[in-house]
Design a protein around this motif. Structure first.
Motif, short mmCIF file in Angstrom:
data_model
loop_
_atom_site.label_atom_id
_atom_site.label_comp_id
_atom_site.label_asym_id
_atom_site.label_seq_id
_atom_site.Cartn_x
_atom_site.Cartn_y
_atom_site.Cartn_z
N PHE A 1 0.80 -1.23 0.00
CA PHE A 1 0.00 0.00 0.00
C PHE A 1 0.83 1.28 0.00
CE2 PHE A 1 -3.02 -3.13 1.63
CZ PHE A 1 -4.11 -2.85 0.84
N MET A 2 2.14 1.19 0.15
CA MET A 2 2.98 2.39 0.10
C MET A 2 3.86 2.38 -1.14
SD MET A 2 4.31 3.21 4.00
CE MET A 2 5.20 4.68 3.39
N LYS A 3 4.16 3.55 -1.65
CA LYS A 3 5.07 3.65 -2.78
C LYS A 3 6.50 3.42 -2.32
CE LYS A 3 2.27 6.86 -5.55
NZ LYS A 3 2.24 8.18 -6.22
N SER A 4 7.30 2.92 -3.26
CA SER A 4 8.70 2.65 -2.95
C SER A 4 9.42 3.92 -2.53
CB SER A 4 9.40 2.04 -4.17
OG SER A 4 10.75 1.77 -3.88
N SER A 5 10.02 3.90 -1.34
CA SER A 5 10.73 5.05 -0.82
C SER A 5 11.52 4.63 0.41
CB SER A 5 9.75 6.17 -0.43
OG SER A 5 8.93 5.76 0.64
N PHE A 6 12.38 5.53 0.85
CA PHE A 6 13.14 5.26 2.08
C PHE A 6 12.21 5.18 3.28
CE2 PHE A 6 15.67 6.51 5.79
CZ PHE A 6 16.70 5.59 5.68
N LEU A 7 11.13 5.95 3.24
CA LEU A 7 10.15 5.93 4.34
C LEU A 7 9.49 4.55 4.43
CD1 LEU A 7 8.67 7.55 6.53
CD2 LEU A 7 6.97 8.17 4.80
N ARG A 8 9.14 3.97 3.27
CA ARG A 8 8.54 2.63 3.28
C ARG A 8 9.51 1.60 3.83
NH1 ARG A 8 6.41 -0.42 -2.12
NH2 ARG A 8 8.64 -0.85 -2.37
N LEU A 9 10.78 1.69 3.42
CA LEU A 9 11.79 0.79 3.94
C LEU A 9 11.93 0.93 5.46
CD1 LEU A 9 14.14 -1.23 3.56
CD2 LEU A 9 15.63 0.72 3.06
N SER A 10 11.88 2.17 5.93
CA SER A 10 12.01 2.43 7.37
C SER A 10 10.83 1.84 8.13
CB SER A 10 12.09 3.94 7.62
OG SER A 10 13.21 4.50 6.97
N PHE A 11 9.62 2.01 7.60
CA PHE A 11 8.43 1.45 8.24
C PHE A 11 8.49 -0.07 8.30
CE2 PHE A 11 5.59 5.33 7.30
CZ PHE A 11 5.81 5.82 8.59
N ILE A 12 8.98 -0.67 7.21
CA ILE A 12 9.09 -2.13 7.17
C ILE A 12 10.06 -2.62 8.25
CG2 ILE A 12 10.06 -4.04 5.82
CD1 ILE A 12 8.83 -2.75 3.33
N ILE A 13 11.19 -1.95 8.38
CA ILE A 13 12.19 -2.35 9.38
C ILE A 13 11.63 -2.18 10.80
CG2 ILE A 13 14.44 -1.79 10.38
CD1 ILE A 13 15.34 -0.99 7.55
N ILE A 14 11.00 -1.04 11.06
CA ILE A 14 10.49 -0.76 12.40
C ILE A 14 9.39 -1.74 12.80
CG2 ILE A 14 9.21 0.93 13.80
CD1 ILE A 14 10.69 3.12 12.16
N THR A 15 8.42 -1.95 11.91
CA THR A 15 7.32 -2.87 12.23
C THR A 15 7.82 -4.31 12.37
OG1 THR A 15 6.78 -3.05 9.86
CG2 THR A 15 5.54 -1.45 11.17
N LEU A 16 8.82 -4.67 11.58
CA LEU A 16 9.39 -6.01 11.68
C LEU A 16 10.06 -6.21 13.04
CD1 LEU A 16 10.26 -8.77 10.57
CD2 LEU A 16 12.23 -7.64 9.52
N LEU A 17 10.83 -5.22 13.47
CA LEU A 17 11.52 -5.33 14.75
C LEU A 17 10.52 -5.42 15.91
CD1 LEU A 17 14.48 -2.83 14.23
CD2 LEU A 17 14.53 -5.32 14.14
N ILE A 18 9.46 -4.63 15.84
CA ILE A 18 8.42 -4.69 16.88
C ILE A 18 7.75 -6.06 16.89
CG2 ILE A 18 6.19 -3.75 17.63
CD1 ILE A 18 7.13 -1.03 16.52
N SER A 19 7.43 -6.56 15.70
CA SER A 19 6.78 -7.88 15.59
C SER A 19 7.71 -8.98 16.10
CB SER A 19 6.39 -8.16 14.13
OG SER A 19 5.47 -7.22 13.66
N GLU A 20 9.00 -8.85 15.81
CA GLU A 20 9.95 -9.86 16.28
C GLU A 20 10.07 -9.84 17.80
OE1 GLU A 20 13.18 -11.59 13.44
OE2 GLU A 20 13.75 -9.59 14.08
N PHE A 21 10.03 -8.64 18.38
CA PHE A 21 10.09 -8.54 19.83
C PHE A 21 8.88 -9.23 20.46
CE2 PHE A 21 8.96 -6.46 23.82
CZ PHE A 21 10.15 -6.60 24.54
N ILE A 22 7.70 -9.00 19.89
CA ILE A 22 6.48 -9.65 20.40
C ILE A 22 6.57 -11.17 20.24
CG2 ILE A 22 3.98 -9.88 20.05
CD1 ILE A 22 3.99 -6.94 19.12
N ALA A 23 7.03 -11.61 19.07
CA ALA A 23 7.16 -13.04 18.81
C ALA A 23 8.17 -13.68 19.76
CB ALA A 23 7.57 -13.28 17.36
N ALA A 24 9.29 -13.01 19.99
CA ALA A 24 10.31 -13.54 20.89
C ALA A 24 9.77 -13.61 22.32
CB ALA A 24 11.56 -12.66 20.85
#
Length: 209
Positions: free
Chosen positions: A164-187
């Motif tokens: 749903f987001m256009k390719s950009s550094f902001l999208r990459l940043s959101f992907i990294i941040i949400t992944l890290l949060i999800s990994e913390f919850i999963a761990a």
């Protein structure tokens, strides 16, 4: 001689190693084209697919790397060398044949992934033959299945962002941040024991005070 503790360490090592590499790999897998354009601007053909396949190969290796350490700890590595080495050698020979027949350059990476996948199960049965306390089914559930569940759970939001987001550094940043949060919850819920969760909460509470 503390086999139970060693088996526990191998399981935890398999899952944690996967999670650490997954946190680095998923953003690159999803944003391979953007990262390569940002970094190299111009790059050879097949670079995107080769990068993604290489990351998948590495992820699969991490899940049973601790099993190899366990096998080496027994001092009996003949079976490991013969079976695993033969599987990898077959992969090389098949790759050579398909490339000779005109297959695309990324096909050997696929065969490498398949060979690693086979070795992932072969090695746990090798260790079981040396160490009966080590149960292959339990390891598959505690490491392979758990890693799969973690990867699916943590990938959901990053994939939605990618769509749903256009390719950009902001999208990459959101992907990294949400992944890290999800990994913390999963761990927290899937990797840590109840005692470890309590200890973590206590440490965080003390820091707040």
């Amino acid at each position: 001689g503390d086999n139970d503790s060693m088996i526990t360490l191998m399981k935890r090592g398999g899952v944690l190693s996967f999670m650490l590499l997954w946190g680095f790999s998923l953003p690159l897998i999803l944003e391979t084209e953007y990262v390569l354009n940002l970094w190299l601007v111009e790059y050879p053909d097949y670079t995107i697919v080769l990068t993604r396949l290489s990351l998948v190969f590495s992820l699969m290796q991490t899940m049973y790397g601790s099993v190899n350490i366990g096998i080496h700890a027994t001092g009996k590595i003949v079976k490991l060398s013969l079976l695993s080495g033969s599987i990898l050698l077959v992969s090389v020979l098949v790759s050579y044949c398909v490339l000779k027949a005109g297959a695309p350059i990324w096909m050997p990476f696929v065969f490498n992934i398949l060979s690693v996948g086979i070795n992932a199960f072969v090695n746990i049965y090798i260790l079981n033959s040396y160490l009966p306390e080590f149960k292959p089914i339990t390891y598959c559930i505690d490491v392979y299945l758990k890693s799969f569940v973690i990867s699916v759970f943590t990938a959901v939001i990053p994939v939605v962002i990618l769509i749903f987001m256009k390719s950009s550094f902001l999208r990459l940043s959101f992907i990294i941040i949400t992944l890290l949060i999800s990994e913390f919850i999963a761990a927290y819920y899937l990797v840590l024991t109840s005692d470890e969760r309590d200890a973590l909460i206590q440490k965080l509470s003390k820091k707040r005070l």
